[in-house]
Design a protein around this motif. Structure first.
Motif, PDB file in Angstrom:
ATOM      1  N   MET A 203      -0.418   0.160 -34.002  1.00 32.58           N
ATOM      2  CA  MET A 203      -1.802   0.639 -34.147  1.00 32.58           C
ATOM      3  C   MET A 203      -1.761   2.168 -34.249  1.00 32.58           C
ATOM      4  SD  MET A 203      -4.814  -0.634 -34.264  1.00 32.58           S
ATOM      5  CE  MET A 203      -5.370  -1.981 -33.234  1.00 32.58           C
ATOM      6  N   LEU A 206      -0.507   5.374 -39.283  1.00 32.93           N
ATOM      7  CA  LEU A 206      -0.431   6.484 -40.244  1.00 32.93           C
ATOM      8  C   LEU A 206      -0.220   7.830 -39.560  1.00 32.93           C
ATOM      9  CD1 LEU A 206      -3.330   5.454 -42.697  1.00 32.93           C
ATOM     10  CD2 LEU A 206      -0.866   5.019 -42.899  1.00 32.93           C
ATOM     11  N   GLY A 207      -0.251   7.850 -38.254  1.00 35.34           N
ATOM     12  CA  GLY A 207      -0.086   9.102 -37.524  1.00 35.34           C
ATOM     13  C   GLY A 207       1.384   9.400 -37.256  1.00 35.34           C
ATOM     14  N   CYS A 209       3.131   9.455 -34.317  1.00 31.29           N
ATOM     15  CA  CYS A 209       3.784   8.455 -33.454  1.00 31.29           C
ATOM     16  C   CYS A 209       3.945   7.133 -34.206  1.00 31.29           C
ATOM     17  CB  CYS A 209       2.963   8.200 -32.193  1.00 31.29           C
ATOM     18  SG  CYS A 209       2.820   9.614 -31.106  1.00 31.29           S
ATOM     19  N   ASP A 231      -4.423   1.103 -39.018  1.00 32.69           N
ATOM     20  CA  ASP A 231      -4.936   2.424 -38.666  1.00 32.69           C
ATOM     21  C   ASP A 231      -6.467   2.317 -38.697  1.00 32.69           C
ATOM     22  OD1 ASP A 231      -3.347   5.288 -38.381  1.00 32.69           O
ATOM     23  OD2 ASP A 231      -5.393   5.581 -39.086  1.00 32.69           O
ATOM     24  N   ILE A 232      -7.103   3.426 -38.883  1.00 31.86           N
ATOM     25  CA  ILE A 232      -8.551   3.490 -38.697  1.00 31.86           C
ATOM     26  C   ILE A 232      -9.332   2.510 -39.588  1.00 31.86           C
ATOM     27  CG2 ILE A 232      -8.979   5.394 -40.343  1.00 31.86           C
ATOM     28  CD1 ILE A 232     -10.213   5.626 -36.825  1.00 31.86           C
ATOM     29  N   THR A 235      -9.450  -1.048 -38.114  1.00 31.58           N
ATOM     30  CA  THR A 235     -10.160  -1.248 -36.837  1.00 31.58           C
ATOM     31  C   THR A 235     -11.657  -0.948 -36.954  1.00 31.58           C
ATOM     32  OG1 THR A 235      -9.672   1.004 -36.086  1.00 31.58           O
ATOM     33  CG2 THR A 235      -8.103  -0.711 -35.463  1.00 31.58           C
ATOM     34  N   ILE A 254      -2.563   5.396 -31.267  1.00 30.87           N
ATOM     35  CA  ILE A 254      -3.739   6.111 -31.791  1.00 30.87           C
ATOM     36  C   ILE A 254      -3.973   7.401 -31.009  1.00 30.87           C
ATOM     37  CG2 ILE A 254      -4.839   3.932 -32.438  1.00 30.87           C
ATOM     38  CD1 ILE A 254      -7.077   4.904 -30.309  1.00 30.87           C
ATOM     39  N   VAL A 284       2.044   4.083 -26.355  1.00 31.30           N
ATOM     40  CA  VAL A 284       2.549   5.435 -26.624  1.00 31.30           C
ATOM     41  C   VAL A 284       1.434   6.450 -26.357  1.00 31.30           C
ATOM     42  CG1 VAL A 284       3.505   6.975 -28.388  1.00 31.30           C
ATOM     43  CG2 VAL A 284       4.224   4.579 -28.310  1.00 31.30           C
ATOM     44  N   CYS A 286      -0.820   6.271 -24.221  1.00 30.10           N
ATOM     45  CA  CYS A 286      -0.665   6.420 -22.770  1.00 30.10           C
ATOM     46  C   CYS A 286      -1.851   7.092 -22.087  1.00 30.10           C
ATOM     47  CB  CYS A 286       0.624   7.213 -22.517  1.00 30.10           C
ATOM     48  SG  CYS A 286       1.489   6.702 -21.040  1.00 30.10           S
ATOM     49  N   HIS A 328       6.495  10.511 -21.435  1.00 33.44           N
ATOM     50  CA  HIS A 328       7.461  11.502 -21.954  1.00 33.44           C
ATOM     51  C   HIS A 328       8.546  10.774 -22.761  1.00 33.44           C
ATOM     52  CE1 HIS A 328       8.586  10.162 -17.952  1.00 33.44           C
ATOM     53  NE2 HIS A 328       9.825  10.548 -18.130  1.00 33.44           N
TER      54      HIS A 328
HETATM   55  N1  LIG Z   1       3.888   8.879 -24.586  1.00 33.84           N
HETATM   56  C1  LIG Z   1       4.410   9.997 -25.066  1.00 33.84           C
HETATM   57  O1  LIG Z   1       5.497  10.419 -24.686  1.00 33.84           O
HETATM   58  C2  LIG Z   1       3.665  10.767 -26.133  1.00 33.84           C
HETATM   59  C3  LIG Z   1       4.310  11.816 -26.799  1.00 33.84           C
HETATM   60  C4  LIG Z   1       3.620  12.457 -27.850  1.00 33.84           C
HETATM   61  C5  LIG Z   1       2.314  12.092 -28.152  1.00 33.84           C
HETATM   62  N2  LIG Z   1       1.711  11.096 -27.417  1.00 33.84           N
HETATM   63  C6  LIG Z   1       0.317  10.675 -27.684  1.00 33.84           C
HETATM   64  O2  LIG Z   1       0.296   9.820 -28.807  1.00 33.84           O
HETATM   65  C7  LIG Z   1      -1.012   9.860 -29.391  1.00 33.84           C
HETATM   66  C8  LIG Z   1      -0.904   9.938 -30.894  1.00 33.84           C
HETATM   67  O3  LIG Z   1      -0.336  11.191 -31.253  1.00 33.84           O
HETATM   68  P1  LIG Z   1      -0.005  11.545 -32.785  1.00 33.84           P
HETATM   69  O4  LIG Z   1       0.656  12.875 -32.760  1.00 33.84           O
HETATM   70  O5  LIG Z   1       0.693  10.401 -33.431  1.00 33.84           O
HETATM   71  O6  LIG Z   1      -1.479  11.655 -33.372  1.00 33.84           O
HETATM   72  P2  LIG Z   1      -1.874  11.643 -34.907  1.00 33.84           P
HETATM   73  O7  LIG Z   1      -3.180  12.322 -34.954  1.00 33.84           O
HETATM   74  O8  LIG Z   1      -0.751  12.125 -35.765  1.00 33.84           O
HETATM   75  O9  LIG Z   1      -2.066  10.085 -35.253  1.00 33.84           O
HETATM   76  C9  LIG Z   1      -3.044   9.293 -34.652  1.00 33.84           C
HETATM   77  C10 LIG Z   1      -3.374   8.137 -35.584  1.00 33.84           C
HETATM   78  O10 LIG Z   1      -4.284   7.276 -34.875  1.00 33.84           O
HETATM   79  C11 LIG Z   1      -5.223   6.831 -35.834  1.00 33.84           C
HETATM   80  N3  LIG Z   1      -6.424   6.369 -35.131  1.00 33.84           N
HETATM   81  C12 LIG Z   1      -7.304   7.092 -34.398  1.00 33.84           C
HETATM   82  N4  LIG Z   1      -8.277   6.296 -33.931  1.00 33.84           N
HETATM   83  C13 LIG Z   1      -7.988   5.040 -34.344  1.00 33.84           C
HETATM   84  C14 LIG Z   1      -8.615   3.791 -34.169  1.00 33.84           C
HETATM   85  N5  LIG Z   1      -9.749   3.673 -33.476  1.00 33.84           N
HETATM   86  N6  LIG Z   1      -8.066   2.708 -34.740  1.00 33.84           N
HETATM   87  C15 LIG Z   1      -6.914   2.810 -35.446  1.00 33.84           C
HETATM   88  N7  LIG Z   1      -6.269   3.970 -35.651  1.00 33.84           N
HETATM   89  C16 LIG Z   1      -6.804   5.082 -35.109  1.00 33.84           C
HETATM   90  C17 LIG Z   1      -5.489   8.036 -36.717  1.00 33.84           C
HETATM   91  O11 LIG Z   1      -6.094   7.675 -37.940  1.00 33.84           O
HETATM   92  C18 LIG Z   1      -4.071   8.577 -36.884  1.00 33.84           C
HETATM   93  O12 LIG Z   1      -3.423   7.997 -37.997  1.00 33.84           O
HETATM   94  C19 LIG Z   1      -1.710  11.048 -28.738  1.00 33.84           C
HETATM   95  O13 LIG Z   1      -2.586  10.551 -27.750  1.00 33.84           O
HETATM   96  C20 LIG Z   1      -0.589  11.807 -28.085  1.00 33.84           C
HETATM   97  O14 LIG Z   1      -1.032  12.542 -26.930  1.00 33.84           O
HETATM   98  C21 LIG Z   1       2.355  10.431 -26.443  1.00 33.84           C
END
Ligand SMILES: NC(=O)c1ccc[n+]([C@@H]2O[C@H](COP(=O)([O-])OP(=O)(O)OC[C@H]3O[C@@H](n4cnc5c(N)ncnc54)[C@H](O)[C@@H]3O)[C@@H](O)[C@H]2O)c1
Length: 376
Positions: A203, A206-207, A209, A231-232, A235, A254, A284, A286, A328
């Motif tokens: 889920m 496209l982002g 993670c 992705d968005i 949903t 997400i 992820v 989290c 982390h």
């Molecule tokens: N656990 C960890 O160690 C860790 C490390 C880095 C980042 N993160 C967290 O991971 C999350 C994602 O980070 P990122 O850099 O990939 O962000 P990003 O902005 O690059 O990607 C997020 C994706 O989520 C999608 N999205 C948002 N709302 C949505 C929904 N309702 N339904 C479906 N898709 C949806 C967006 O379109 C986008 O493609 C953040 O919350 C970040 O803090 C966690």
């Protein structure tokens, strides 16, 4: 401002943190740009001290940043050691203190007392507000690895996947090839034992993670048909989504910005019954304590030394749900995560020579937050 900024690479003090903001390859490029760099020795860092020494960089004792020259930028990823002493330098790090986190006011007060500055890595943003560097890709990559590993482990040791397990501690891997080989081996053993191969639901595919999660699945040989990428757009109709229960591992990636309908609740898990495919949830994103968390089935973080928490699903014959919620994750691959992060950050670091707009905005953010927090 100076044409030859001095970066002082601080030794991380967070236990198990092997990543660094300045990998040796990044230091080399900064040296070529005329930067001065001092490196604190660190037995924990994934890069050996000798790799920095080979570049001709001076090595100093861990913690000696407190007596670094006043004009040095103190560079690290994670928090400072606990103390109350005033902070006099400009620090470049993730301060985790701009959103009211625990200990925020104390840390900001230390900066205020010492007239130091926090240039927070999370708030280095371009003029469209996009972060110039992030660890996301390797968070998703590691998240998918942990999820598939836990799935395979459960097949091998979990009485046909229905029994909660104490999943063994997971240590960081020296490089991504070693991680891929390890997970591939477990998947092969699981398939040999049960005849089953996993599937993955990503889920936020496209982002940053999400792309990392999908790439890992491909790297260990999952066919495209076994990977669901949402992705968005997918949903838009609003959750919950029973489809998630049809895949073996769910990786939520997400970026949560607002309250949304939940993706998955216990109702879907119970309705899926004893034949549910979903075995492992990796969050992820989290956000377990965020009231808007779209996966409101769990509340606890997990950690590399006990990565999987098993939640009972209270319906006849239903298997527990394994939950991985580690905040982390890139620590699993400290070498690649550090290289990738440093590569993204490099142009902005070079821009320290003129203290360009990215740095000016970060400095202003620090001033604004400090004023707001300490006035309150
Ligand atoms: N656990 C960890 O160690 C860790 C490390 C880095 C980042 N993160 C967290 O991971 C999350 C994602 O980070 P990122 O850099 O990939 O962000 P990003 O902005 O690059 O990607 C997020 C994706 O989520 C999608 N999205 C948002 N709302 C949505 C929904 N309702 N339904 C479906 N898709 C949806 C967006 O379109 C986008 O493609 C953040 O919350 C970040 O803090 C966690």
């Amino acid at each position: 401002m100076t044409d030859t900024p001095h970066l002082w690479l601080r030794a991380e003090c967070k236990p198990f943190e092997k990543r660094t903001a300045l990998a040796p390859t990044i230091c080399k490029e900064l040296l070529d740009q005329g930067f001065k760099i001092t490196v604190e020795k660190s037995p924990e860092r994934i890069f050996d001290d000798s790799e920095y020494a080979a570049l001709g960089l001076p090595l100093v004792e861990a913690g000696s940043w407190t007596s670094a020259p006043a004009d040095a930028y103190i560079v690290a990823l994670k928090e400072l050691p606990d103390a109350t002493t005033p902070l006099t330098h400009r620090h470049i790090m993730f301060g985790h203190c701009f959103k009211g986190q625990d200990g925020s006011a104390e840390l900001l007060r230390r900066f205020q007392a010492g007239h130091g500055t926090l240039l927070d890595l999370e708030f280095l943003q371009d003029d469209r507000g996009t972060r110039v560097a992030a660890f996301g890709y390797y968070a998703g990559y590691a998240g998918a690895a942990m999820g598939l590993e836990a799935w395979a482990y459960r097949q091998l040791h979990g009485a046909a996947g229905t029994k909660a397990l104490a999943h063994p501690k997971v240590d960081p891997f020296p490089n991504e090839q070693a991680l891929i080989a390890h997970v591939k081996q477990l998947l092969a053993e699981a398939e040999q034992k049960t005849g089953m191969a996993p599937s993955l639901f990503v889920m936020g595919a496209l982002g940053r993670c999400g792309r990392g999660a999908c790439d890992f699945a491909t790297a260990v040989g999952l066919p495209e048909t076994a990977i669901t990428r949402w992705d968005i757009n997918e949903t838009k109709k609003g959750g919950p989504f029973p489809e998630i229960c049809d895949r073996a591992v769910f990786v939520n990636c997400i970026y949560l910005t607002q309250k949304i309908a939940p993706f998955l609740t216990f109702a879907e898990l119970e309705a899926a019954g004893p034949n549910r495919s979903l075995s492992i949830l990796v969050d992820v994103s989290c956000d377990p304590n965020n009231p808007n968390n779209p996966i409101p089935v769990y509340k606890e973080y997990s950690f590399f030394d006990q990565p999987v928490n098993y939640l009972p699903v209270n319906a006849a014959g239903c298997a527990d749900l394994g939950v991985i919620a580690i905040d982390h994750l890139p620590t699993l691959l400290p070498r690649e995560a550090s290289e990738s992060y440093g590569r993204q950050l490099l142009p902005t670091l070079i821009d320290l020579r003129s203290f360009g707009p990215v740095w000016k905005r970060a400095e202003q953010k620090f001033r604004d937050v400090t004023q707001a927090v300490l006035k309150a």
